[in-house]
Design an enzyme around this catalytic site. Sequence first.
Site, PDB file in Angstrom:
ATOM      1  CG  ASP A   1       0.046  -0.238  13.922  1.00 63.33           C
ATOM      2  OD1 ASP A   1      -0.918  -0.965  13.619  1.00 63.33           O
ATOM      3  OD2 ASP A   1      -0.079   0.912  14.368  1.00 63.33           O
TER       4      ASP A   1
ATOM      5  CG  ASN B   1      -5.823   7.197  10.359  1.00 63.11           C
ATOM      6  OD1 ASN B   1      -4.698   7.668  10.136  1.00 63.11           O
ATOM      7  ND2 ASN B   1      -6.020   5.921  10.626  1.00 63.11           N
TER       8      ASN B   1
ATOM      9  CE  LYS C   1      -3.672   4.757  -2.034  1.00 63.26           C
ATOM     10  NZ  LYS C   1      -4.776   5.399  -2.761  1.00 63.26           N
TER      11      LYS C   1
ATOM     12  CB  SER D   1     -15.564   0.496  11.045  1.00 63.55           C
ATOM     13  OG  SER D   1     -14.292   0.140  10.556  1.00 63.55           O
TER      14      SER D   1
ATOM     15  CB  THR E   1      -1.146   9.076  18.390  1.00 60.02           C
ATOM     16  OG1 THR E   1      -0.098   9.424  17.469  1.00 60.02           O
ATOM     17  CG2 THR E   1      -0.625   9.073  19.814  1.00 60.02           C
ATOM     18  NE  ARG E   2      -2.622   4.991  12.651  1.00 58.13           N
ATOM     19  CZ  ARG E   2      -1.571   4.400  13.219  1.00 58.13           C
ATOM     20  NH1 ARG E   2      -0.937   4.998  14.216  1.00 58.13           N
ATOM     21  NH2 ARG E   2      -1.155   3.220  12.792  1.00 58.13           N
TER      22      ARG E   2
ATOM     23  CE1 TYR F   1      -3.971   2.143   0.718  1.00 55.39           C
ATOM     24  CE2 TYR F   1      -2.592   3.160   2.398  1.00 55.39           C
ATOM     25  CZ  TYR F   1      -3.736   3.160   1.631  1.00 55.39           C
ATOM     26  OH  TYR F   1      -4.652   4.188   1.758  1.00 55.39           O
ATOM     27  CG  ASP F   2       2.925   2.176   3.618  1.00 55.98           C
ATOM     28  OD1 ASP F   2       1.719   1.911   3.629  1.00 55.98           O
ATOM     29  OD2 ASP F   2       3.618   2.246   4.649  1.00 55.98           O
TER      30      ASP F   2
END
Length: 319
Positions: A278, A179, A154, A194, A215-216, A150-151
């Site tokens: 992560d 996010n 992109k 979700s 954190t996000r 993904y990273d």
Amino acid sequence: MRQYNPQQRVLVTGGAGFLGSHLIDRLLAQGHEVVCADNLFTGSKRNIAHLHGNPNFEFVRHDVTFPLYMEVDRIYNLACPASPVHYQHDPVQTTKTSVHGAINMLGLAKRLGARIFQASTSEVYGDPSVHPQPEGYWGNVNPIGIRSCYDEGKRCAETLFFDYHRQHGLDIKVARIFNTYGPRMHPNDGRVVSNFIVQALKNEPITIYGEGQQTRSFCFVDDLVEGFLRLMEQPADFPGPMNLGNPNEFTIRQLADKVIALTGSRSPLVHKPLPSDDPTQRQPDIRLARERLGWEPKVQLEEGLRKTIDYFDGLLRAA
Ligand code: NAD
Ligand code: UDP
């Protein structure tokens, strides 16, 4: 010079997904014609069911890794699974979607002379060593880990966008999305907001990966879509990239506590292993968006969570 056409024909790839379906609602409300191209990998017909019969809306089942031929004025390229669970399910396909998808959509934009928007991501910064992350930061990305499909996909898409811009004079807009959450996320999407809401509403254990100290910064979907529309209207000499997100930062543990408080849930907290790579912290520096677009998020976490909880509550009751 192309004439300015107040009613545009706009292609949204990934339009049956969470963000794409909200974007389409706004574009239709502005009076545009919209074509949604989606292979329904993570998107759903339910997200666009309310548009059935709208003469300005058209759905095409299409995989962006294959060329697409149509006539449009503008393209928003959102097609790509966004949840780690889904993009890691078939990582080769994820990279193909980002890279071949970008090549195909850029080729279409070049033939048409159409302005094209890319839904890039904060993941281009990887596990950032600069905090908060400004657009000038080049990132800290593992090229061979489980998030790399993904990273790096992109990142390569951004490279392609900027090379088409420099080499072919293509009018591009690149948004780096942080996010974002809200109604129409898939209940099994796998992303944290979700997951926590669905678990809380079912009084099932809330799964915190690691200690929950990572954190996000969570942005409500309506704010983000407003940022998309404003970025798309920037002059041709402004390609981005531009961070779009809410700079208010929370630990994952704080998010779990908020969701429990707002749902009145009896869910216990359980800890699961932290997936590799992560990111430990993430917060957008949105000075550029504030200056150029006069944009900043208006919906704060509690209000956005309430709206999202209402959505999932309705969905679970109907199931
Ligand atoms: P989503 O999974 O709900 O939507 C993605 C859509 O793309 C789905 O409808 C899916 O079916 C479609 N799709 C996937 N592969 C495809 C392919 N090969 N061909 C055609 N369609 C395909 O995710 P989302 O949150 O709506 O994300 C939309 C875009 O925004 C993605 O490009 C994602 O990388 C980007 N983004 C989202 C976030 C976020 O927090 N929501 C953050 C950063 C970037
Ligand atoms: N996370 C979690 N429990 C979950 C899902 C996610 O603790 O059920 C954590 C995940 O490890 C990450 C953060 O929440 O640290 C955000 O995860 P998400 O998949 O939403 O997006 P990311 O920003 O990691 O792409």
